[in-house]
Design an enzyme around this catalytic site. Sequence first.
Site, PDB file in Angstrom:
ATOM      1  N   HIS A  37       1.146   4.814  -2.460  1.00  0.00           N
ATOM      2  CA  HIS A  37       0.646   5.604  -3.590  1.00  0.00           C
ATOM      3  C   HIS A  37       1.797   6.312  -4.304  1.00  0.00           C
ATOM      4  CE1 HIS A  37      -3.668   5.064  -2.908  1.00  0.00           C
ATOM      5  NE2 HIS A  37      -3.368   5.055  -1.620  1.00  0.00           N
ATOM      6  N   GLU A  74     -11.828   3.013   5.898  1.00  0.00           N
ATOM      7  CA  GLU A  74     -10.943   4.011   6.496  1.00  0.00           C
ATOM      8  C   GLU A  74     -11.798   5.205   6.893  1.00  0.00           C
ATOM      9  OE1 GLU A  74      -6.869   6.536   5.511  1.00  0.00           O
ATOM     10  OE2 GLU A  74      -8.314   6.094   3.927  1.00  0.00           O
ATOM     11  N   HIS A 126       0.850  -1.201   0.000  1.00  0.00           N
ATOM     12  CA  HIS A 126       0.000   0.000   0.000  1.00  0.00           C
ATOM     13  C   HIS A 126       0.882   1.246   0.000  1.00  0.00           C
ATOM     14  CE1 HIS A 126      -4.181   1.588   0.712  1.00  0.00           C
ATOM     15  NE2 HIS A 126      -3.432   2.689   0.814  1.00  0.00           N
ATOM     16  N   HIS A 145      -9.947   0.406  -1.973  1.00  0.00           N
ATOM     17  CA  HIS A 145      -9.931   1.024  -0.645  1.00  0.00           C
ATOM     18  C   HIS A 145     -11.300   0.856   0.012  1.00  0.00           C
ATOM     19  CE1 HIS A 145      -6.251   2.813  -1.953  1.00  0.00           C
ATOM     20  NE2 HIS A 145      -6.170   3.679  -0.967  1.00  0.00           N
TER      21      HIS A 145
END
Length: 345
Positions: A24, A209, A22, A206
């Site tokens: 970006h 979160e 994970h 995703h």
Amino acid sequence: MRQYLGMASVRDLRLLPKAHLHLHFTGSMRSGTLLELADKYGVHLPDALSGGEPPKLRATDERGWFRFQRLYDMARSCLREPEDIQRLVREAAEEDLRDGSRWLEIQVDPTSYAPRLGGLIPALEIILDAVDTTVRETGLDMRVLVAANRMKHPLDARTLARLAVRYQHRGIVGFGLSNDERRGFARDFDRAFAIARDGGLLAAPHGGELAGPASVRDCLQDLRAARIGHGVRAAEDPRLMERLAQAGVTCEVCPASNVALGVYDSLEEVPLRTLWDAGVPMALGADDPLLFGSRLAEQYEIARRYHGFTDAELAELARQSVRASAAPEDVRDKLLLDIDAWLES
């Protein structure tokens, strides 16, 4: 906070072999690199990006998320030439190697870079070329996960999914869905994920979160996720945790970013122990080090320092990251042996 004992004999977490699932693309940039690129292109950065410290963020409300996204977009605007892309990828690999990563799956939405790099396909090819070069020059096994933007139309996601499948032979291993999970519905992107899965790509959207356990369930039911980006809010639902554990769906947990974005108020509150005790597989990740200030090894240090994870448990977290990766079987087997060797040292 749980205390851990035997500090003098605690093993070096940077030497623990691990997979990083994970991370970006723009968010992997070194802050010094951002400052140099901004100077190169005459981009005026706000104090939050130029002050040398991670910006203070809280993305649990609309204004906070907008500010986070604006900072990210401003940093991305400094990536304008192929050599900028090459530099970012190489430096991300160097940082990962320093932290013990042996397998990196970096996540990117190529549509965000297309306007400055000649279009969607040229942008993706420039990114893949940079990854190929970096693998040869650094020795880090590195692959790409193409991510659609939840804020854009689902038809755009289908285009990206087809493109990702088309370039799978160049090292694309998965398909994701990023941005504010409180917007829209996961089911709107079900066709894009079906295209990706049918083409042999791993599904890693995703969820869980900024939104709660329902967003994780939606990713499982509507997108047939093999991994969940973040997923920490599943800790609020025992049945959901049981489902994740039984199905072996890994949550890509990023403790530092959870606190930086205001999902939890402190590192102690991130539910690593709750997920662990429920048997939910986890792969710790750094998310966006440029904005959150910490990289991969520090996430393991958080598990050790704030949640009392022993070296044996940390080794198992590393194994879980390897098992959840798209690495070939021989690469996984070697990594698992090296993790055992770290624990036996």
